[in-house]
Design a protein around this motif. Structure first.
Motif, PDB file in Angstrom:
ATOM      1  N   ASN A   1      31.359  40.796  41.544  1.00 23.20           N
ATOM      2  CA  ASN A   1      31.261  42.134  40.966  1.00 23.20           C
ATOM      3  C   ASN A   1      30.993  42.077  39.466  1.00 23.20           C
ATOM      4  OD1 ASN A   1      32.285  43.930  43.341  1.00 23.20           O
ATOM      5  ND2 ASN A   1      33.766  42.253  43.212  1.00 23.20           N
TER       6      ASN A   1
ATOM      7  N   ARG B   1      29.222  48.136  38.482  1.00 22.08           N
ATOM      8  CA  ARG B   1      30.216  49.209  38.461  1.00 22.08           C
ATOM      9  C   ARG B   1      30.482  49.582  37.008  1.00 22.08           C
ATOM     10  NH1 ARG B   1      33.661  48.596  43.581  1.00 22.08           N
ATOM     11  NH2 ARG B   1      32.677  46.880  44.712  1.00 22.08           N
TER      12      ARG B   1
ATOM     13  N   SER C   1      41.224  42.393  41.893  1.00 21.12           N
ATOM     14  CA  SER C   1      40.848  43.083  43.128  1.00 21.12           C
ATOM     15  C   SER C   1      41.417  44.497  43.174  1.00 21.12           C
ATOM     16  CB  SER C   1      41.317  42.283  44.343  1.00 21.12           C
ATOM     17  OG  SER C   1      42.715  42.054  44.282  1.00 21.12           O
TER      18      SER C   1
ATOM     19  N   ILE D   1      38.923  46.539  41.217  1.00 22.59           N
ATOM     20  CA  ILE D   1      37.664  46.670  41.956  1.00 22.59           C
ATOM     21  C   ILE D   1      37.785  47.736  43.033  1.00 22.59           C
ATOM     22  CG2 ILE D   1      36.067  45.497  43.525  1.00 22.59           C
ATOM     23  CD1 ILE D   1      35.766  44.688  40.605  1.00 22.59           C
TER      24      ILE D   1
END
Length: 307
Positions: free
Chosen positions: A238, A267, A299, A302
């Motif tokens: 990511n 993102r 995480s 995310i």
């Protein structure tokens, strides 16, 4: 007006070539003007009238951003010093390619790559060294024979066959002699390897800060001074564009970095020092520092940020 016309011309070329183009980055200071994504990948574009106005620091930012986003940085301009940029010629500015809009059009829309590198000393081209050696041997010419015909040394011919470039004039002599193309086209958007040292801004990340907490959560941070986002954060597969600060200065960046993240397939995140809720502005997650400090793992973050 000249800059506005130039930007609109570049956007038109990119759209004609089927690229998705970001909103313009109007915040200052800025190292780039547009992001674009298409068949040749992600491109970071700096648009200036004079390519000499691109400083070494801006070039470093563009190169570093290209490295971390797996993108190609390029400069589009109209002039170098007092002369217009030549069509089908590639200029270099601190190691980055710089071309005229017409060259970009030929490359993206017409599928015609440039052939010539322009420098203060003249016009130069890349030679297909393997092809040159094959042609020389096919015509039963030794290194010395070819050197004598061209009026250069055997060592020079050997360097040509090893991939060294030459002047446009010499390349034309070779093509006329063998009646075959030997000049290598220039791929403007090729993914070139970058030799980057650690970011010069790494020491600006304080441990007792939102950015410092992101590092504690396992994110790899790469700070930038001249972008609407303050860091590019990497976690597993990511990529996150993140900015920090009070709401008054930061929220106006949210929509822009959300748009940029959409083009870059990343993102986007804004962390506010004076905000206690959680909301989304476009593609961007906006949270307060308290919310960030409540998260322990990368995480966890995310999972909050929309793709």
């Amino acid at each position: 007006m000249i800059q506005e016309r130039l930007i609109q011309t570049v956007i038109s070329i990119l759209l004609s070539a089927g690229y998705d183009v970001s909103e313009r980055c109007l915040l200052r200071p800025r190292s780039f003007d547009l992001l674009a994504s298409g068949k040749k990948g992600l491109v970071i574009i700096k648009i200036v009238s004079q390519i000499d106005s691109v400083s070494e620091e801006i070039a470093f930012d563009l190169e570093a951003m290209g490295h971390h986003l797996r993108a190609v940085p390029i400069i589009i301009g109209e002039r170098a010093r007092d002369a217009p940029l030549e069509r089908s010629a590639v200029y270099l500015r601190y190691g980055l390619f710089a071309v005229a809009p017409s060259t970009l059009y030929d490359y993206l829309v017409e599928g015609v790559p440039p052939l010539v590198y322009a420098s203060p000393g003249g016009l130069y081209v890349g030679i297909d060294g393997i092809r040159l050696r094959e042609m020389r041997e096919r015509h039963n010419l030794s290194l010395g024979d070819l050197a004598h015909i061209l009026g250069v040394s055997r060592r020079t011919i050997s360097k040509y066959e090893s991939g060294m470039g030459t002047t446009l004039e010499m390349a034309l002599k070779l093509e006329e002699l063998f009646d075959e193309a030997i000049v290598q086209p220039i791929d403007l958007f090729i993914d070139r390897p970058y030799d980057l040292t650690e970011s010069i801004y790494q020491n600006e990340i304080e441990e007792a800060s939102p950015a410092g907490h992101l590092k504690e959560m396992g994110l790899e941070l790469h700070p930038f001074r001249r972008a609407p986002f303050q860091v590019v954060a990497l976690f597993e597969k990511n990529t996150i564009f993140a900015c920090f600060g009070p709401a008054q200065k930061t929220v106006k960046r949210a929509a822009l970095i959300g748009n940029l993240s959409q083009i870059a397939h990343a993102r986007s995140l804004c962390i506010l020092s004076d905000y206690h809720n959680e909301k989304k502005i476009g593609k961007t997650l906006v949270i307060g520092e308290e919310k960030l400090y409540s998260l322990e793992e990368g995480s966890d973050l995310i999972n909050l940020i929309p793709e």
